[in-house]
Design an enzyme around this catalytic site. Sequence first.
Site, mmCIF file in Angstrom:
data_model
loop_
_atom_site.group_PDB
_atom_site.id
_atom_site.type_symbol
_atom_site.label_atom_id
_atom_site.label_comp_id
_atom_site.label_asym_id
_atom_site.label_seq_id
_atom_site.Cartn_x
_atom_site.Cartn_y
_atom_site.Cartn_z
ATOM 1 N N GLY A 122 2.372 80.335 -54.140
ATOM 2 C CA GLY A 122 2.523 78.885 -54.162
ATOM 3 C C GLY A 122 3.927 78.480 -54.548
ATOM 4 N N GLY A 123 4.350 77.334 -54.008
ATOM 5 C CA GLY A 123 5.682 76.807 -54.282
ATOM 6 C C GLY A 123 5.770 76.202 -55.669
ATOM 7 C CB VAL A 128 1.792 78.794 -58.859
ATOM 8 C CG1 VAL A 128 1.768 78.786 -60.356
ATOM 9 C CG2 VAL A 128 2.147 77.435 -58.306
ATOM 10 C CB CYS A 129 6.249 77.816 -59.782
ATOM 11 S SG CYS A 129 7.655 76.733 -60.039
ATOM 12 C CB THR A 130 9.714 80.961 -61.320
ATOM 13 O OG1 THR A 130 8.985 80.672 -62.514
ATOM 14 C CG2 THR A 130 10.643 79.811 -60.971
#
Length: 168
Positions: free
Chosen positions: A158-159, A109-111
């Site tokens: 995931g963003g 997720v994310c970075t």
Amino acid sequence: MSRTRAPGAGRKIEILVHPCMALLDQLGPQTILRILGCDIYLVAKTLDPVSTDVGISVTPDITFEHCPKDLDVLFVPSGLMGSLVAMEDQQTLSFLADRGASAKYVTNVCTGGLVLAAAGLLNGYRATAHWGVADLLSLMGAVHETGRIVHDRNRLTGGGVTAGLDLA
């Protein structure tokens, strides 16, 4: 009367613990996956407590060396500064590449997507990450696709930080 097993019973989920990770990225998915009955492994290089982005420490319960090889899910949370450090840590990248090669699902997720990409686990896969760094995925071998959750074969990315809840 027979008892029904929880949907995730017996599934082995690894959550990478790294300095400055986003606590919500770890805790949100961990909560959902635990409710589903999954076996959660908080894994890091050592068992020393690790400070998160909000200053709350997380204590890993297993080291890279002792983490099972037959994982159902390899999960990498975010935290921009922590992700940048993890991307340069050869021991972390080697662990992820090793477990990611055989995990049923490789997720972030994310970075955390940058960390997976640095470990070579997104080469040729459609993937997303936090909007502020997602463009970098294509420079690292992934095929950047805009979306909150991108699912390509056994990769789920995931963003933004709250996408971890949806991902779980």
